[in-house]
Design a protein around this motif. Structure first.
Motif, mmCIF file in Angstrom:
data_model
loop_
_atom_site.group_PDB
_atom_site.id
_atom_site.type_symbol
_atom_site.label_atom_id
_atom_site.label_comp_id
_atom_site.label_asym_id
_atom_site.label_seq_id
_atom_site.Cartn_x
_atom_site.Cartn_y
_atom_site.Cartn_z
ATOM 1 N N CYS A 72 0.824 -1.204 0.000
ATOM 2 C CA CYS A 72 0.000 0.000 0.000
ATOM 3 C C CYS A 72 0.861 1.258 0.000
ATOM 4 N N VAL A 73 1.862 1.302 0.864
ATOM 5 C CA VAL A 73 2.730 2.480 0.922
ATOM 6 C C VAL A 73 3.456 2.672 -0.394
ATOM 7 N N ALA A 74 3.944 1.600 -0.988
ATOM 8 C CA ALA A 74 4.648 1.695 -2.273
ATOM 9 C C ALA A 74 3.727 2.226 -3.361
ATOM 10 N N ALA A 75 2.465 1.790 -3.356
ATOM 11 C CA ALA A 75 1.514 2.248 -4.363
ATOM 12 C C ALA A 75 1.212 3.733 -4.196
ATOM 13 N N VAL A 76 1.118 4.189 -2.965
ATOM 14 C CA VAL A 76 0.878 5.613 -2.716
ATOM 15 C C VAL A 76 2.045 6.445 -3.237
ATOM 16 N N ILE A 77 3.257 6.010 -2.959
ATOM 17 C CA ILE A 77 4.431 6.748 -3.428
ATOM 18 C C ILE A 77 4.507 6.722 -4.950
ATOM 19 N N ALA A 78 4.206 5.578 -5.541
ATOM 20 C CA ALA A 78 4.261 5.479 -7.005
ATOM 21 C C ALA A 78 3.266 6.418 -7.659
ATOM 22 N N GLU A 79 2.089 6.552 -7.055
ATOM 23 C CA GLU A 79 1.049 7.381 -7.673
ATOM 24 C C GLU A 79 1.196 8.854 -7.346
ATOM 25 N N HIS A 80 1.560 9.166 -6.103
ATOM 26 C CA HIS A 80 1.552 10.576 -5.675
ATOM 27 C C HIS A 80 2.946 11.160 -5.462
ATOM 28 N N GLY A 81 3.957 10.306 -5.386
ATOM 29 C CA GLY A 81 5.325 10.794 -5.296
ATOM 30 C C GLY A 81 5.776 11.218 -3.928
ATOM 31 N N ARG A 82 4.874 11.212 -2.958
ATOM 32 C CA ARG A 82 5.249 11.651 -1.620
ATOM 33 C C ARG A 82 4.215 11.188 -0.612
ATOM 34 N N LEU A 83 4.608 11.218 0.646
ATOM 35 C CA LEU A 83 3.709 10.917 1.752
ATOM 36 C C LEU A 83 4.013 11.934 2.842
ATOM 37 N N ASP A 84 3.019 12.738 3.183
ATOM 38 C CA ASP A 84 3.230 13.851 4.106
ATOM 39 C C ASP A 84 2.784 13.564 5.534
ATOM 40 N N ALA A 85 1.914 12.588 5.693
ATOM 41 C CA ALA A 85 1.453 12.251 7.039
ATOM 42 C C ALA A 85 0.893 10.836 7.048
ATOM 43 N N VAL A 86 0.998 10.215 8.199
ATOM 44 C CA VAL A 86 0.342 8.929 8.456
ATOM 45 C C VAL A 86 -0.475 9.090 9.729
ATOM 46 N N VAL A 87 -1.707 8.591 9.688
ATOM 47 C CA VAL A 87 -2.539 8.522 10.883
ATOM 48 C C VAL A 87 -2.820 7.055 11.174
#
Length: 281
Positions: A72-87
């Protein structure tokens, strides 16, 4: 600029659903994750009702499955290029006492409520370092105050609180802000999902039956009289995403602040012991 991206776990109902919608309303792209995406209808309806459906993205993530988390995290990075927060919001309630349950029962509670948080946080941290982002974990007042017949649950939440308190200064050296958010009673499916049949539980409780009966009756009354709405609890979580300098520990209501405050001021433990003993008579 594109919207900042927040990955939120446990969003099919309750606080998690409200966090995802609230984050989207605050301008975040909310990657709303859940173990079973077939349960996403309520979230989609809620997002559509307030006009933020385009900012809420549902993905599958099972916090106790490291492969699911990594994918899931890899897919988010692949699509959006960044991750700014995790809840970290996913969790499971549990009612029981040591003599009447197995160590495996307690271990299962720890897997979801503690190790699930670690799996998600560990996968996300490299990307949060890159964005100088935020790691927010929804714990509970039960992560500060041990509560009767919640031994396994409180143990897991205490562990999360200790872990995040220890991690916070380390993460800060690489630009990541760590916060724990402590709700009290919240009117959500979380309580129903504990799955306790009151009469059956009391009938099987043996010598603990009087105390368990009193505890369950007191807890039902507390939730009926003073439970906070999921939206109100979620608002405190969303605020940690936008606060320039969020506190390391946040309570979601006045009641939660008073309860946690009683513990933090109770050096010898007698005040809290008096409070919780009163729940069993």
């Amino acid at each position: 600029m594109s919207a900042p991206t927040a990955l939120i776990t446990g969003t099919s109902s309750g606080i998690g659903l409200a966090i995802a919608v609230g984050a989207a309303r605050a301008g975040w792209r909310a990657v709303a994750t859940m173990r079973d995406v077939s349960r996403s209808d309520a979230l989609r309806r809620a997002a559509d009702a307030v006009g933020v459906a385009d900012l809420v993205e549902v993905r599958r993530l099972d916090v106790v499955d490291p492969a699911s988390v990594s994918a899931c995290v890899a897919a988010v990075i692949a699509e959006h290029g960044r991750l700014d927060a995790v809840v970290n919001n996913a969790g499971a309630g549990h009612v029981g006492t040591l003599e009447q349950e197995t160590v495996d029962d307690v271990r299962a509670v720890m897997e979801v409520n503690f190790f699930g948080v670690l799996h998600v946080s560990r996968a996300a941290l490299p990307h949060l370092r890159a964005s100088r982002g935020r790691l927010v974990t929804v714990t509970s007042v039960g992560g500060v105050v041990g509560q009767p017949f919640n031994e396994g649950y409180c143990a897991a939440k205490f562990a999360v609180e200790g872990f995040m308190e220890a991690l916070a200064p380390v993460a800060a050296t690489v630009g990541v802000t760590v916060t724990v958010v402590e709700p009290g009673a919240v009117a959500s499916e979380f309580v129903a999902n504990v799955g306790v049949d009151r009469d059956a539980a009391v009938a099987q409780a043996g010598v603990y039956a009087p105390a368990l009966r009193a505890y369950l009756d007191r807890t039902a009354g507390a939730f009926a009289a003073a439970a906070q709405s999921p939206a109100d609890a979620a608002a405190a979580v969303v605020a940690t995403l936008t606060d320039p300098e969020p506190a390391p520990r946040v309570q979601t209501s006045t009641t939660a602040r008073q309860f946690v405050g009683a513990k933090l001021a109770d050096l010898d433990g007698r005040a809290v012991a008096t409070i919780t003993a009163g729940w069993l008579v």
